[in-house]
Design an enzyme around this catalytic site. Structure first.
Site, PDB file in Angstrom:
ATOM      1  N   SER A 250      24.118   9.891   6.083  1.00 41.34           N
ATOM      2  CA  SER A 250      23.775   8.716   6.917  1.00 41.34           C
ATOM      3  C   SER A 250      24.497   9.826   8.184  1.00 41.34           C
ATOM      4  O   SER A 250      23.714   9.186   8.832  1.00 41.34           O
ATOM      5  CB  SER A 250      24.976   8.498   6.508  1.00 41.34           C
ATOM      6  OG  SER A 250      24.551   7.259   5.837  1.00 41.34           O
TER       7      SER A 250
ATOM      8  N   ASP B  73      20.496  -0.410  11.835  1.00 38.95           N
ATOM      9  CA  ASP B  73      21.765  -0.442  11.328  1.00 38.95           C
ATOM     10  C   ASP B  73      21.920  -1.482  11.218  1.00 38.95           C
ATOM     11  O   ASP B  73      21.257  -2.349  11.850  1.00 38.95           O
ATOM     12  CB  ASP B  73      22.878   1.004  11.834  1.00 38.95           C
ATOM     13  CG  ASP B  73      23.124   1.668  10.659  1.00 38.95           C
ATOM     14  OD1 ASP B  73      24.284   0.899  10.507  1.00 38.95           O
ATOM     15  OD2 ASP B  73      22.676   2.999  10.268  1.00 38.95           O
TER      16      ASP B  73
ATOM     17  N   TYR C 262       9.363   8.912   0.274  1.00 41.41           N
ATOM     18  CA  TYR C 262       7.492   8.854   0.534  1.00 41.41           C
ATOM     19  C   TYR C 262       7.736  10.251   1.063  1.00 41.41           C
ATOM     20  O   TYR C 262       7.311  10.979   2.088  1.00 41.41           O
ATOM     21  CB  TYR C 262       7.404   7.712   2.645  1.00 41.41           C
ATOM     22  CG  TYR C 262       7.572   6.558   1.849  1.00 41.41           C
ATOM     23  CD1 TYR C 262       7.608   6.058   0.703  1.00 41.41           C
ATOM     24  CD2 TYR C 262       8.596   5.624   2.224  1.00 41.41           C
ATOM     25  CE1 TYR C 262       7.513   4.598   0.056  1.00 41.41           C
ATOM     26  CE2 TYR C 262       8.945   4.445   1.738  1.00 41.41           C
ATOM     27  CZ  TYR C 262       8.873   4.145   0.712  1.00 41.41           C
ATOM     28  OH  TYR C 262       9.150   2.900   0.723  1.00 41.41           O
TER      29      TYR C 262
ATOM     30  N   HIS D 118      29.464   1.965  10.774  1.00 43.29           N
ATOM     31  CA  HIS D 118      28.453   3.171  10.061  1.00 43.29           C
ATOM     32  C   HIS D 118      27.249   3.453  10.932  1.00 43.29           C
ATOM     33  O   HIS D 118      27.072   4.687  11.798  1.00 43.29           O
ATOM     34  CB  HIS D 118      27.507   2.092   9.243  1.00 43.29           C
ATOM     35  CG  HIS D 118      26.016   3.599   8.566  1.00 43.29           C
ATOM     36  ND1 HIS D 118      25.192   3.167   8.466  1.00 43.29           N
ATOM     37  CD2 HIS D 118      26.907   4.298   7.696  1.00 43.29           C
ATOM     38  CE1 HIS D 118      24.471   4.195   7.962  1.00 43.29           C
ATOM     39  NE2 HIS D 118      25.550   4.775   6.970  1.00 43.29           N
TER      40      HIS D 118
ATOM     41  N   ALA E 268      13.240   7.763   2.646  1.00 43.15           N
ATOM     42  CA  ALA E 268      13.128   9.400   2.485  1.00 43.15           C
ATOM     43  C   ALA E 268      11.743  10.224   1.600  1.00 43.15           C
ATOM     44  O   ALA E 268      11.434  11.160   1.876  1.00 43.15           O
ATOM     45  CB  ALA E 268      14.480   9.740   1.445  1.00 43.15           C
TER      46      ALA E 268
END
Length: 585
Positions: free
Chosen positions: A332, A125, A277, A162, A275
């Site tokens: 998230s 992050d 893949y 975050h 996400a």
């Protein structure tokens, strides 16, 4: 919570990936240990460094990309883009409760594992407030890949809270009266800051961080990745696939809409990365509200999004002080909930691979009719059920010699919780299988299996084998030959839970493990046991050889496998089908 805030959160499909202005390039090479330095130089670039696990190199300069792509040692050449961040985490509500913990049934999971024995969870992050009291003792180490130092400090720009917010969700301390209680409150974190001092998150920083895990950190078993966008270079796929090879589970945000129920919310139609893949070590996560409904800002996908988890109005740590907290929403924050559960599962059952852990999380989700058409597992993640899933592996049996009787050892390996394996052996009338639990059946009979009713493709025998927690569960049966008929046998494994959901490695579309059955001790065939090119016990990510696992689809894992090479419908051999039945608790 307004769309302005949600549009600002990392993990938004509409976030802008832009080419780096100073001429940074990602070059996929054939051999990262021996990169094509001369070719890079001839194309006007300067080789900075290479990430060996993904076979990608960072190149700077006014590169002639077209010329470099023609080099035989180069796989791809792309700009090193960056994610534009904007907005801050709003203090819109007091942080008073962790509704997400109750929703996932964490108390039952904590009775099995609280994270002390779990693999480390990496968080990539924009930085974390490492002095926050809620994270005291939870940070194993950290690194700043943007600035090249060991301090993954908070970037004051974009969304500064975050990373800290995510860290608290995964492993916030229990009993310190500060912040929140994490899903794995005794777990350890590896904090990876993939932003520089200006707040830019380059792809190359993320690739560097992933390469560090894959090559240097065998103690990391889970990566919590709450970033994503509608574009990613091929280099990102290479890096995530390399994590799979290193047995690291990647839990990735399905990302958010900027407005409720946006047009691009279905990831099956508008994929986002990483996400979307199609890798067995990737688990994509959507966000739920506290009433169990899908958050209207969350992306979803009946095929591409594995799980839904609490993500709206979540309480966690912020950066205003070493004790500050706040409430926020988004995929998230659903992502670290699942990452924490994955750490508990891998801590409880340390022999589970990343792929098996992914299947276990899906198999144990709680079905919900509202999510059935939006989420691949058809429901919400459950920590309580995830740590209680039995998982079995089936290896190739040795050659069976029956003259006229012999012994067949079915090598089952229980790598999860206590349960029961249902083993279906289909065979011709020339063989009889004897076992205390044997239930003979005829071709065309309806078999009531954990995966649902199946029509038996041939005569056979159904066996029930108890599975102890994490240990050898092999079963030995007697095989009687009624005719002098040498045969080739095939093993097929489909482990499932009591309610019919898969829990082990995905089933190859074709193949299986072949071995010989002969009625002559002298072995007149003179053949050796043969193994086909793909087996159900192969845990190496290989999407080309995998069947899609869709809830309610035809791949039930029962006897509907007669078309397998060496199966009963073809060669008249043995076909072993192992299924897992969860014991009631």
């Amino acid at each position: 919570m307004g769309a302005t805030w949600l549009a600002a959160v990392l993990g938004l499909a509409g976030s802008a990936w832009a080419e780096a202005p100073e001429g940074r390039w990602l070059v996929g090479v054939v051999d990262a240990a021996h990169p094509p330095v001369a070719a890079v130089s001839a194309a006007g670039g300067t080789l900075q460094r290479c990430f060996r696990s993904s076979r990608v190199c960072l190149v700077t300069g006014p590169l002639d990309a077209a010329a470099l792509r023609r080099d035989a040692e180069v796989r791809h050449v792309e700009p090193d883009g960056l994610l534009q961040q904007a907005g801050t985490l709003p203090p819109d509500a007091p942080c008073t409760a962790n509704w997400d913990l109750e929703a996932i049934g964490v108390d039952a999971a904590w009775a099995v594992q609280r994270g002390a024995d779990s693999p480390i969870v990496a968080i990539e992050d924009s930085g974390v407030l490492v002095t926050h009291q809620d994270l005291a003792g939870r940070i194993q180490s950290g690194w700043d890949y943007g600035d090249g130092d060991p301090d993954p400090e908070v970037v004051q720009g974009g969304v500064p809270e975050h990373g800290t917010f995510i860290a608290g969700i995964v492993a916030g301390n229990d009993g310190d009266a500060v912040g929140r209680v994490g899903v794995a409150p005794e777990g350890q974190l590896f904090l990876q800051k993939i932003a520089d001092h200006d707040g830019y998150l380059y792809f190359s920083y993320a690739l560097d961080a992933m390469d560090d895990i894959a090559t240097n950190r065998p103690d990391v078993g889970v990566l919590s990745y709450s970033l994503g966008g509608s574009y990613a270079p091929a280099a990102m796929y290479d890096a995530v696939a390399a994590l799979g090879q290193a047995d690291v589970l990647v839990v990735a945000a399905a990302v958010n809409c900027g407005v409720p129920q946006c047009d691009e919310a279905n990831n099956d139609i508008s994929p986002v990365f990483p996400a979307s893949y199609e890798l067995d070590n990737v688990v994509a996560v959507a966000s739920l509200r506290d009433d169990g409904r899908l958050d209207p800002y969350s992306h979803y996908g009946a095929a591409s999004v594995a799980l839904a988890a609490p993500g709206a109005d979540i309480c966690s740590d912020t950066v205003d002080s070493d004790t500050s907290t706040g409430v926020a929403s988004g995929t998230s924050y659903a992502t670290p909930v699942v990452a924490g559960i994955a750490a508990l599962v891998r801590g409880a059952w340390p022999r589970l691979t990343a792929d098996e852990t992914a299947r276990t999380l899906e198999a144990s989700c709680t079905p919900d009719a509202q999510l059935a058409t939006r989420i691949r597992c058809g429901g919400a993640v459950s920590a309580a059920d995830a740590v209680a899933v039995p998982v079995v592996r089936l290896e190739a049996p040795d050659r069976v010699v029956a003259s006229p009787t012999g012994t067949l050892r079915i090598p089952l390996d229980s790598v999860g919780a206590e349960g029961e394996a249902v083993v279906v052996v289909t065979h011709t009338a020339a063989l009889v299988v004897h076992h205390a639990s044997a239930e003979p059946f005829r071709a065309g009979d309806v078999l009531a299996l954990p995966t649902g009713d199946e029509i038996a493709p041939a005569d056979g025998t159904l066996l029930r084998v108890p599975l102890g927690a994490d240990g050898d569960a092999s079963a030995t049966v007697d095989v009687e030959a009624l005719a002098d008929d040498a045969q080739v046998a095939s093993v097929w494994a489909v482990p499932v839970s009591l309610d019919g959901r898969l829990v082990g490695p995905r089933v190859p579309a074709q193949g299986g493990v072949l071995f010989d059955v002969t009625t002559d001790a002298a072995d007149p065939t003179g053949t050796e046991p043969t193994t086909s090119t793909s087996t159900s016990t192969d845990t190496t990510p290989d999407t080309a050889g995998d069947l899609p696992l869709e809830d309610g689809g035809d791949d039930k894992g029962g006897c509907g496998c007669a078309g397998a090479p060496g199966g009963a419908s073809g060669l008249g051999g043995l076909l072993l089908l192992a299924l897992v039945r969860r014991r009631s608790r």
